[in-house]
Enzyme design. Structure first.
Site, PDB file in Angstrom:
ATOM      1  N   CYS A   1       3.885  47.237  -5.180  1.00  0.00           N
ATOM      2  CA  CYS A   1       5.255  46.849  -4.831  1.00  0.00           C
ATOM      3  C   CYS A   1       6.196  47.889  -5.419  1.00  0.00           C
ATOM      4  CB  CYS A   1       5.565  45.465  -5.402  1.00  0.00           C
ATOM      5  SG  CYS A   1       7.289  44.927  -5.217  1.00  0.00           S
TER       6      CYS A   1
ATOM      7  N   TYR B   1      11.933  40.008  -3.642  1.00  0.00           N
ATOM      8  CA  TYR B   1      12.363  40.523  -4.934  1.00  0.00           C
ATOM      9  C   TYR B   1      13.739  41.173  -4.884  1.00  0.00           C
ATOM     10  CZ  TYR B   1       7.957  39.869  -7.498  1.00  0.00           C
ATOM     11  OH  TYR B   1       6.875  39.342  -8.158  1.00  0.00           O
TER      12      TYR B   1
ATOM     13  N   CYS C   1       8.239  50.727   0.834  1.00  0.00           N
ATOM     14  CA  CYS C   1       7.935  49.313   0.615  1.00  0.00           C
ATOM     15  C   CYS C   1       6.550  49.093   1.192  1.00  0.00           C
ATOM     16  CB  CYS C   1       8.954  48.411   1.299  1.00  0.00           C
ATOM     17  SG  CYS C   1       8.545  46.633   1.215  1.00  0.00           S
TER      18      CYS C   1
END
Length: 259
Positions: A75, A43, A189
């Site tokens: 996420c 992403y 993350c």
């Protein structure tokens, strides 16, 4: 007897399994659908507006297909960017994932912490706003990694990278200043806890690595406390947006999560 409530867990890849593991431990009576947007991974390389559109579309389709009672956006990048739009579009409750800066600052003794995330997450105004609101006298260093998420995917798939590659990505987190050292590192993350053993083995000194997954699981439990299932839930389901079947090594790893 009541049917098991459905919880959808979404990530750009398999990193969200670190959150899924904690959520399933907290609510083992639910039905789980894990959705990995591997067709859009990583992403961090997608322009913001395009990423918002993609996340809303992919999650919207999953909501239509599976009718979850709750969605976990496992996420950081998707949460910091698209969570507001998701909540505006859909009535289902969402639990997002944001950098755990407040608890990190609360527990740090040296008052030196680092936030290790993708370049997209650490560069976003949302993250800087969290620092302004919650730093509470801590020195917070933002460290963006362009490679660690992919390294985590490789690790899970049975193709770990060399120690030197890990060291190069985490080295910027370790700061010495005025006789103090970094003592807490926020894992911003959800892929990164997959590499936690590697981080510890390659760190220049011991630190606390702060994983947001337990806090996310507690939030899910709180929101779902009224939903109790009487039946045994069906097996969890995993889907990849690419439609590709996982490699044998990844399939073996996923089997450890119950898929």
């Amino acid at each position: 007897m009541a049917a098991a409530p459905t919880i959808l867990v979404f990530d750009s890849g398999v990193g969200g399994l670190t959150v899924y593991r904690e959520v399933t431990a907290a609510r083992p009576d639910a039905r789980y659908v894990y959705l990995a947007d591997d067709a859009g991974f990583p992403y961090g390389e997608v322009p913001e507006e395009a990423l918002i559109t993609r996340v809303v579309h992919v999650i919207g389709k999953a909501i239509a297909d599976h009718a979850p009672e709750l969605v976990v956006v496992a996420c950081n990048t998707a949460s910091t960017l698209a969570l507001a739009e998701l909540r505006a579009r859909f009535s289902v409750p969402f639990v997002g994932t944001v950098p755990a800066i407040k608890p990190a600052c609360a527990q740090s003794v040296s008052r030196l912490i680092s936030v290790l995330g993708t370049q997209a997450t650490v560069g976003r105004e949302y993250t800087r706003a969290l620092i302004r609101e919650f730093a509470a006298g801590c020195e917070v260093h933002l460290v963006g990694s362009p490679r660690l998420a992919a390294y985590a995917e490789a690790e899970l798939a049975g193709a770990p990278v060399a120690d030197a590659a890990i060291t190069a990505e985490i080295g910027g987190c370790f700061i010495e200043m005025d006789g103090r050292r970094t003592d807490t590192i926020v894992l911003a993350c959800t892929h990164y806890p997959l590499l936690l053993a590697r981080f510890r083995a390659n760190a220049p000194w011991p630190v606390t690595w702060l994983d947001p997954a337990p806090a996310i699981a507690r939030r899910v439990s709180d929101l779902m406390r009224e939903r109790r299932a009487g039946d045994s839930p069906p097996p969890p389901q995993i889907a990849f947006t690419s439609g590709h079947a996982p490699s044998p090594a990844l399939a073996a790893a996923l089997a450890k999560y119950g898929f």
